[in-house]
Enzyme design. Structure first.
Site, PDB file in Angstrom:
ATOM      1  N   ARG A  15      -4.889  87.309 -54.886  1.00  0.00           N
ATOM      2  CA  ARG A  15      -5.011  86.677 -56.220  1.00  0.00           C
ATOM      3  C   ARG A  15      -5.382  85.206 -56.042  1.00  0.00           C
ATOM      4  NH1 ARG A  15      -3.448  82.347 -58.574  1.00  0.00           N
ATOM      5  NH2 ARG A  15      -1.378  82.620 -57.689  1.00  0.00           N
ATOM      6  N   ASP A  16      -4.514  84.404 -55.416  1.00  0.00           N
ATOM      7  CA  ASP A  16      -4.837  82.979 -55.239  1.00  0.00           C
ATOM      8  C   ASP A  16      -6.068  82.842 -54.338  1.00  0.00           C
ATOM      9  OD1 ASP A  16      -4.540  80.122 -55.046  1.00  0.00           O
ATOM     10  OD2 ASP A  16      -2.408  80.352 -55.397  1.00  0.00           O
ATOM     11  N   HIS A  19      -9.745  82.582 -55.665  1.00  0.00           N
ATOM     12  CA  HIS A  19     -10.401  81.288 -55.948  1.00  0.00           C
ATOM     13  C   HIS A  19     -11.267  80.870 -54.758  1.00  0.00           C
ATOM     14  CE1 HIS A  19      -8.073  80.322 -59.547  1.00  0.00           C
ATOM     15  NE2 HIS A  19      -6.926  80.414 -58.900  1.00  0.00           N
ATOM     16  N   SER A 169       0.847  73.435 -57.743  1.00  0.00           N
ATOM     17  CA  SER A 169      -0.547  73.895 -57.834  1.00  0.00           C
ATOM     18  C   SER A 169      -1.532  72.959 -57.140  1.00  0.00           C
ATOM     19  CB  SER A 169      -0.978  73.986 -59.298  1.00  0.00           C
ATOM     20  OG  SER A 169      -0.039  74.671 -60.058  1.00  0.00           O
ATOM     21  N   HIS A 196       6.084  78.114 -54.893  1.00  0.00           N
ATOM     22  CA  HIS A 196       4.696  78.425 -54.537  1.00  0.00           C
ATOM     23  C   HIS A 196       4.025  77.095 -54.201  1.00  0.00           C
ATOM     24  CE1 HIS A 196       0.666  80.459 -55.539  1.00  0.00           C
ATOM     25  NE2 HIS A 196       0.350  79.174 -55.709  1.00  0.00           N
ATOM     26  N   HIS A 198       0.886  74.627 -52.096  1.00  0.00           N
ATOM     27  CA  HIS A 198      -0.495  74.556 -51.568  1.00  0.00           C
ATOM     28  C   HIS A 198      -0.517  73.510 -50.456  1.00  0.00           C
ATOM     29  CE1 HIS A 198      -2.983  77.237 -54.059  1.00  0.00           C
ATOM     30  NE2 HIS A 198      -1.990  77.105 -54.927  1.00  0.00           N
ATOM     31  N   TYR A 287      -5.429  70.280 -59.679  1.00  0.00           N
ATOM     32  CA  TYR A 287      -5.296  71.740 -59.612  1.00  0.00           C
ATOM     33  C   TYR A 287      -6.174  72.302 -58.489  1.00  0.00           C
ATOM     34  CZ  TYR A 287      -4.539  75.950 -62.564  1.00  0.00           C
ATOM     35  OH  TYR A 287      -4.145  77.138 -63.103  1.00  0.00           O
TER      36      TYR A 287
HETATM   37  C1  LIG Z   1      -3.933  80.092 -62.036  1.00  0.00           C
HETATM   38  C2  LIG Z   1      -3.460  79.346 -60.796  1.00  0.00           C
HETATM   39  O1  LIG Z   1      -4.359  79.537 -59.757  1.00  0.00           O
HETATM   40  C3  LIG Z   1      -2.039  79.752 -60.459  1.00  0.00           C
HETATM   41  C4  LIG Z   1      -1.611  79.187 -59.155  1.00  0.00           C
HETATM   42  O2  LIG Z   1      -1.612  79.869 -58.143  1.00  0.00           O
HETATM   43  C5  LIG Z   1      -1.217  77.779 -59.064  1.00  0.00           C
HETATM   44  O3  LIG Z   1      -1.082  77.111 -60.090  1.00  0.00           O
HETATM   45  O4  LIG Z   1      -1.046  77.316 -57.924  1.00  0.00           O
HETATM   46 MN    MN Z   2      -1.684  78.724 -56.325  1.00  0.00          MN
END
Ligand SMILES: C[C@H](O)CC(=O)C(=O)O
Ligand code: MN
Length: 339
Positions: A15-16, A19, A169, A196, A198, A287
Site C-alpha cells: 500500500r505505502d 506511492h 507521514s 507508522h 518514514h 507528506y
Molecule cells: C495516504 C498516506 O500515504 C498514508 C500514510 O501512509 C502516511 O500518512 O504516512
Molecule cells: Mn506512510
C-alpha cells in the site's frame, strides 16, 4: 516457530510502497509478495492504492491495476495473514470498504489528517459494524501539539477504533518527540497505540524503538523500505532488532530476509535510499507521498524539486492538497522569470 507476538506488525509495502512505484503493482507481483509474507507469518498485510481505497484518480495517480483485484489476489495466497485496507474519508467510500470486505479484507485503517479525526466517525463505526478490526490513523502527526493529538485520538477511540496510530507521514519527528506523543496516547487511551514512521531523516528505526519503549503495541514496516519517500521502518531489519531485544513478533526472520532480497529488490527500479529529495521531505515536514508529484512538477517547470518541497513545507500543505504542488512549481517558475 512460535507464533507468540508481543508486537503486531503490519507490512505496508503493498500500500505505502504503491506511492514509490507510481501505483504500478500488477496482480502477479502482489501475489508473489503476499504469498511470501504469509509464509513468513506476517500478521497483517496492507493492500490498496497508496492513498487508500478509491485513490486511483488523476489527483493522486492512476493505478495500473484495480485495487480490488490486488486485494483479492493477496487474500487468495496469504494464508493465515490478514489483509488490511487503508481508507481516507473523502477519497474512499463505505461502498469501497464493503467491496473490500466482501473479497476478504479483515482490517480497516481509517486515515485522517491529525486535526481532522471527526471525519473518520462514519467509516470507523461502519467498519466495526461489518465486524472488522479497526484502526484510526492520524497522519502528519508532527503538525499538531501533543494535546491536540491526544484529543483527536480520543475521538477515534470513541468512534470504535481498536487501535490508534500516530503516523509520522513526513518522517519529520525526532525520537524524543515520538516518545512524548506515544506516552501521552498510552496515558489517555484505553485502546492500543500504533506507530507508522518514514525514514526520510534516517530515524524510522530509532523512532519505532522509541514508540515501543513507550508502549506502542502495533508497528508498521515496509520490507526493503518499499514505502513513500525513503520508505518506512525496514520490516526485516526491525524483526532482527526486536529479536535481539527479546521482543517476539512471530515473524520468520530468514523468510522475510529472503522475500526482501528475492521478491522485493527485483521490483524496485532503484534501491530505496535517502536521496536529497527524500531528506528534504523530512527536513521540511512534507507528506512523503508528495515526492513523485514534486519531481514531476520539477521537470515540467524547471524548478529544483527541493525548492518546491521546502515551499510546500513552509505553506504547511497536507494530504489531499496534491494540486498545490503544481501551483507552487508554477508560482516559483513565474517568480524566477520575473526576476
Ligand atoms: C495516504 C498516506 O500515504 C498514508 C500514510 O501512509 C502516511 O500518512 O504516512
Ligand atoms: Mn506512510
Amino acid at each position: 516457530m512460535s507464533t507468540e507476538r508481543d508486537i503486531l506488525i503490519t507490512e505496508v509495502a503493498l500500500r505505502d510502497g504503491s506511492h514509490a512505484i507510481a501505483h504500478q503493482y500488477t496482480v502477479e507481483q502482489v501475489k508473489k509478495v503476499a504469498k511470501a509474507l504469509g509464509e513468513a507469518n506476517v500478521p497483517y498485510i496492507e493492500v490498496a492504492h497508496g492513498d487508500g481505497l478509491g485513490g486511483s484518480t488523476l489527483q493522486y495517480g492512476l493505478s495500473r491495476t484495480n485495487e480490488m483485484e490486488l486485494i483479492e489476489a493477496a487474500v487468495s495466497v496469504c494464508g493465515d495473514s490478514k489483509v488490511a485496507v487503508l481508507v481516507l474519508p473523502g477519497i474512499g467510500t463505505i461502498t469501497d470498504l464493503k467491496q473490500a470486505v466482501s473479497i476478504g479484507a479483515k482490517m480497516a485503517r481509517v486515515a485522517t489528517h491529525v486535526t481532522e479525526a471527526d471525519v473518520s466517525a462514519q467509516h470507523l463505526s461502519k467498519a466495526k459494524e461489518m465486524g472488522l478490526e479497526t484502526v484510526g490513523f492520524l497522519m502528519m502527526s508532527h503538525m499538531a501539539p501533543v494535546e491536540k493529538l491526544v484529543e483527536q485520538a480520543k475521538l477515534m477511540e470513541s468512534y470504535g477504533a481498536d487501535t490508534v496510530y500516530m503516523v509520522d507521514s513526513a518522517g519529520a519527528l525526532l525520537p524524543h518527540q515520538v516518545k512524548e506523543r506515544v506516552r501521552a496516547l498510552r496515558q489517555n487511551l484505553q485502546v492500543n497505540v500504533g506507530f507508522h514512521g518514514h525514514n526520510n531523516l534516517s530515524l524510522a528505526m530509532a523512532n519505532t524503538l522509541a514508540a515501543i519503549e513507550e508502549g506502542a503495541q502495533r508497528i508498521d514496516g515496509s520490507i526493503r523500505c518499499l514505502g513513500a519517500g525513503a520508505g518506512n521502518t525496514q520490516t526485516e531489519v526491525l524483526i532482527a532488532v526486536l529479536e535481539n531485544m527479546g521482543i517476539k513478533t512471530g515473524i520468520d526472520l530468514y523468510k522475510l530476509m529472503d522475500t526482501a532480497e528475492e521478491v522485493i529488490a527485483p521490483l524496485l527500479q532503484s534501491p530505496q535510499e535517502i536521496t536529497r529529495d527524500n531528506l528534504v521531505l523530512g527536513y521540511a515536514g512534507v507528506y512523503s507521498s508528495f515526492l513523485l508529484h514534486a519531481q514531476r512538477a520539477s521537470k515540467k517547470y524547471g524548478i529544483d524539486s527541493r525548492d518546491i518541497l521546502i515551499e510546500l513545507g513552509r505553506r504547511k500543505v497536507v494530504g489531499g492538497q496534491e494540486d498545490m504542488i503544481v501551483d507552487v512549481a508554477d508560482e516559483l517558475a513565474r517568480q524566477r522569470k520575473a526576476n
